[in-house]
Write an enzyme that holds these catalytic residues in place. Structure first.
Site, short mmCIF file in Angstrom:
data_model
loop_
_atom_site.label_atom_id
_atom_site.label_comp_id
_atom_site.label_asym_id
_atom_site.label_seq_id
_atom_site.Cartn_x
_atom_site.Cartn_y
_atom_site.Cartn_z
N SER A 261 -9.83 15.69 12.60
CA SER A 261 -10.89 16.28 13.23
C SER A 261 -11.30 15.26 14.03
O SER A 261 -11.78 13.94 13.81
CB SER A 261 -12.07 17.07 12.31
OG SER A 261 -11.86 15.56 11.34
N SER B 279 -14.03 19.92 15.40
CA SER B 279 -14.48 20.99 13.64
C SER B 279 -16.13 20.75 14.21
O SER B 279 -16.69 21.60 13.41
CB SER B 279 -14.46 20.24 12.70
OG SER B 279 -14.65 18.30 12.82
N ASP B 280 -16.31 19.39 15.21
CA ASP B 280 -18.04 20.14 14.71
C ASP B 280 -18.62 19.29 16.87
O ASP B 280 -17.69 18.97 17.58
CB ASP B 280 -18.60 19.39 14.35
CG ASP B 280 -18.55 17.64 13.54
OD1 ASP B 280 -19.38 16.93 14.68
OD2 ASP B 280 -17.68 17.13 13.73
N ARG C 200 -2.99 4.00 -4.75
CA ARG C 200 -4.26 4.22 -4.19
C ARG C 200 -4.99 5.24 -4.13
O ARG C 200 -6.24 5.65 -3.25
CB ARG C 200 -4.79 3.49 -3.35
CG ARG C 200 -5.15 1.74 -3.54
CD ARG C 200 -4.69 1.08 -2.89
NE ARG C 200 -4.90 -0.36 -2.68
CZ ARG C 200 -6.11 -0.73 -2.90
NH1 ARG C 200 -7.05 -0.93 -2.89
NH2 ARG C 200 -6.16 -2.72 -3.18
N HIS D 298 0.60 -1.47 -0.21
CA HIS D 298 0.00 -0.19 -0.03
C HIS D 298 0.94 0.93 0.37
O HIS D 298 0.82 2.39 -0.14
CB HIS D 298 -1.20 0.25 1.01
CG HIS D 298 -1.64 -1.22 1.41
ND1 HIS D 298 -0.74 -2.30 2.44
CD2 HIS D 298 -2.48 -1.72 0.84
CE1 HIS D 298 -2.64 -3.50 1.73
NE2 HIS D 298 -3.50 -2.83 0.98
N GLU E 109 -14.18 10.47 17.08
CA GLU E 109 -13.34 10.45 16.43
C GLU E 109 -13.36 8.31 16.05
O GLU E 109 -13.45 8.45 15.86
CB GLU E 109 -11.81 10.74 15.75
CG GLU E 109 -11.02 10.31 16.73
CD GLU E 109 -10.11 8.84 16.90
OE1 GLU E 109 -9.27 8.94 15.57
OE2 GLU E 109 -10.80 7.87 16.79
N MET E 110 -12.12 8.48 14.76
CA MET E 110 -12.54 6.97 14.31
C MET E 110 -11.30 6.22 14.18
O MET E 110 -11.06 5.44 13.64
CB MET E 110 -13.19 7.04 13.06
CG MET E 110 -14.61 7.37 12.25
SD MET E 110 -15.06 7.78 11.56
CE MET E 110 -15.72 5.65 10.87
N GLU E 111 -10.59 6.94 14.60
CA GLU E 111 -8.76 6.06 14.31
C GLU E 111 -8.18 5.70 15.66
O GLU E 111 -7.28 5.03 15.64
CB GLU E 111 -7.72 7.06 13.27
CG GLU E 111 -8.81 6.91 11.61
CD GLU E 111 -9.63 8.00 11.10
OE1 GLU E 111 -10.12 7.46 10.31
OE2 GLU E 111 -9.76 8.97 12.39
N GLY F 16 -6.10 11.72 8.58
CA GLY F 16 -6.79 11.32 7.98
C GLY F 16 -7.19 11.41 6.40
O GLY F 16 -6.98 10.43 5.57
N ARG G 138 -1.45 10.92 15.14
CA ARG G 138 -2.75 11.68 13.80
C ARG G 138 -3.10 12.29 14.49
O ARG G 138 -2.80 13.43 15.47
CB ARG G 138 -3.85 10.50 14.82
CG ARG G 138 -4.69 10.69 14.71
CD ARG G 138 -5.64 9.91 14.28
NE ARG G 138 -7.06 10.64 14.48
CZ ARG G 138 -8.57 10.81 13.35
NH1 ARG G 138 -7.00 11.71 11.74
NH2 ARG G 138 -9.13 11.91 13.02
N ILE G 139 -3.26 13.96 13.47
CA ILE G 139 -3.97 15.17 13.47
C ILE G 139 -4.63 14.69 12.40
O ILE G 139 -4.91 14.38 11.00
CB ILE G 139 -3.35 15.91 12.96
CG1 ILE G 139 -1.68 15.60 11.26
CG2 ILE G 139 -1.61 16.19 13.57
CD1 ILE G 139 -1.21 16.64 10.29
#
Length: 235
Positions: free
Chosen positions: A90, A203-204, A43, A4, A179-181, A20, A87-88
């Site tokens: 939102s 961000s929200d 990719r 990858h 967040e997701m990671e 991300g 990790r940077i």
């Protein structure tokens, strides 16, 4: 080269910042690094290596979600020798005291499941940040005067979740943002014995519905990138 990542040996620095969004990786590299060079576009996942204050730095996209980040973090650590991964990105605020544009530095990252869950089986492993990075990031944020919160976050495995009951419990237990990671990044760092941290811009907001206008995002995200870079090379 890996499956990858198309970078050649020596083209990935030991310090890697991981947004991300691959286009955010490009923006951050062009904004903060000298002589930034594209080292991966397999990719469409962009990675750049350049120099920050005399230090080699790679800024490489991770994609959305823990499975995607797990692919890139595994290969960056195992095949390219990355030692510090930050990790940077939102996140959505989950406490009233957390405001849009604030920065969250994640001490811990809770999750329902991660790609590492198959390894831990019945164990509820508690992934956490590297202390030296966390302390340095807090110091950098305070020096910049950026409103900052330090504590636990929640790494969700879906974006469009339909679990208001779970969000209520996260808020009740002091979780600062979602967040997701990060949870999988912290798992991998523990497994490989490297340093990891998540520095996030709010961000929200899940409680108030406030959201950062798109025109303001770049300026606000800049604080997050500078904090991450300063933390990575703090003495």
């Amino acid at each position: 080269m890996t499956i990858h990542i198309g970078a050649k040996p020596g083209e990935i620095a030991e310090t890697v910042l991981m947004p991300g969004d691959p286009y955010r990786a490009r923006w951050a590299a062009e904004t903060f690094l000298e002589n930034a060079k594209l080292v991966n576009d397999v990719r469409g996942m962009l990675g750049y290596t350049g120099i920050w204050n005399g230090h080699p730095v790679t800024i490489h996209g991770s994609g959305m979600g823990m499975p995607s980040l797990s692919i890139y973090a595994n290969e960056l650590i195992r095949d390219y020798g990355a030692k510090t991964l930050i990790r940077i990105g939102s996140c959505g605020g989950m406490q009233e005291k957390v405001q849009v544009r604030d920065v969250i530095i994640a001490m811990t990252a809770s999750a329902l499941s991660t790609p590492s869950s198959g390894i831990f089986k019945e164990l509820n492993f508690a992934p956490c940040a590297d202390w030296s990075l966390l302390r340095a990031a807090v110091n950098a944020a305070e020096a910049k005067g950026v409103p900052t919160h330090v504590g636990g976050i929640y790494s969700a495995d879906v974006f469009y979740d339909e679990r208001p009951d779970l969000n209520e419990q996260m808020t009740r237990h002091g979780i600062l943002g979602v967040e997701m990671e990060a949870a999988e990044l912290y798992n991998l760092a523990a497994r490989y014995g490297v340093r990891a941290l998540a520095v996030l811009t709010v961000s929200d907001h899940l409680l108030t519905g406030a959201a950062l206008p798109s025109a303001d995002r770049e300026r606000s995200f800049g604080d997050m990138v500078e904090i991450a870079l300063e933390a990575a090379f703090a003495e």
